[in-house]
Motif scaffolding. Structure first.
Motif: not given
Length: 134
Positions: A95-111
């Motif tokens: 679950s933490l690995s999936a959450e980290l992968m989601k947070l490191t996408t370009q759109t999440e970083i831009a937000k």
């Protein structure tokens, strides 16, 4: 082949008397032994004293058997508990690995950068050249 000659002959009176005496002695020894075992005054002391090492050995084997059984059950419980912990930690990792992968996408970083007041560039970067004068 030689045939058993003693069986065919009759025993002399002396030999018969010796045999009878030896049989009577054995019967008397057996009776004395049985009386000594089943007599009330010697029963407990004689049997306990005679069989004490064996009783101690059996008690030791019983204790070893019981302790071995407890050790095996404790080990099985420990293995089961550790297996459950491994499964739980595996779920946490996934679950933490999936959450980290989601947070490191370009759109999440831009937000997240937008909340800090940073904007994403829409133009390509410019190369700046510095000219040195001689």
């Amino acid at each position: 082949m030689s045939k058993n000659t003693i069986k065919d002959k009759e025993l002399s009176e002396e030999v018969q008397e010796k045999m009878n005496e030896s049989v009577e002695e054995k019967v008397e020894e057996t009776q004395n032994f049985l009386r000594s075992i089943f007599s009330t005054k010697k029963l407990s002391s004689y049997l306990v004293a005679k069989n004490l090492p064996f009783a101690a050995f059996v008690a030791l084997l019983g204790l070893l058997y019981i302790s071995n059984r407890h050790l095996a059950e404790r080990t099985v419980r420990s293995i089961d508990r550790l297996g459950r912990d491994v499964k739980e930690l595996s779920w946490d990792y996934k679950s933490l690995s999936a959450e980290l992968m989601k947070l490191t996408t370009q759109t999440e970083i831009a937000k997240r950068a937008d909340t800090l007041g940073l904007k994403e560039r829409t133009e390509p970067p410019i190369k700046i050249e510095v000219v040195k004068e001689k």
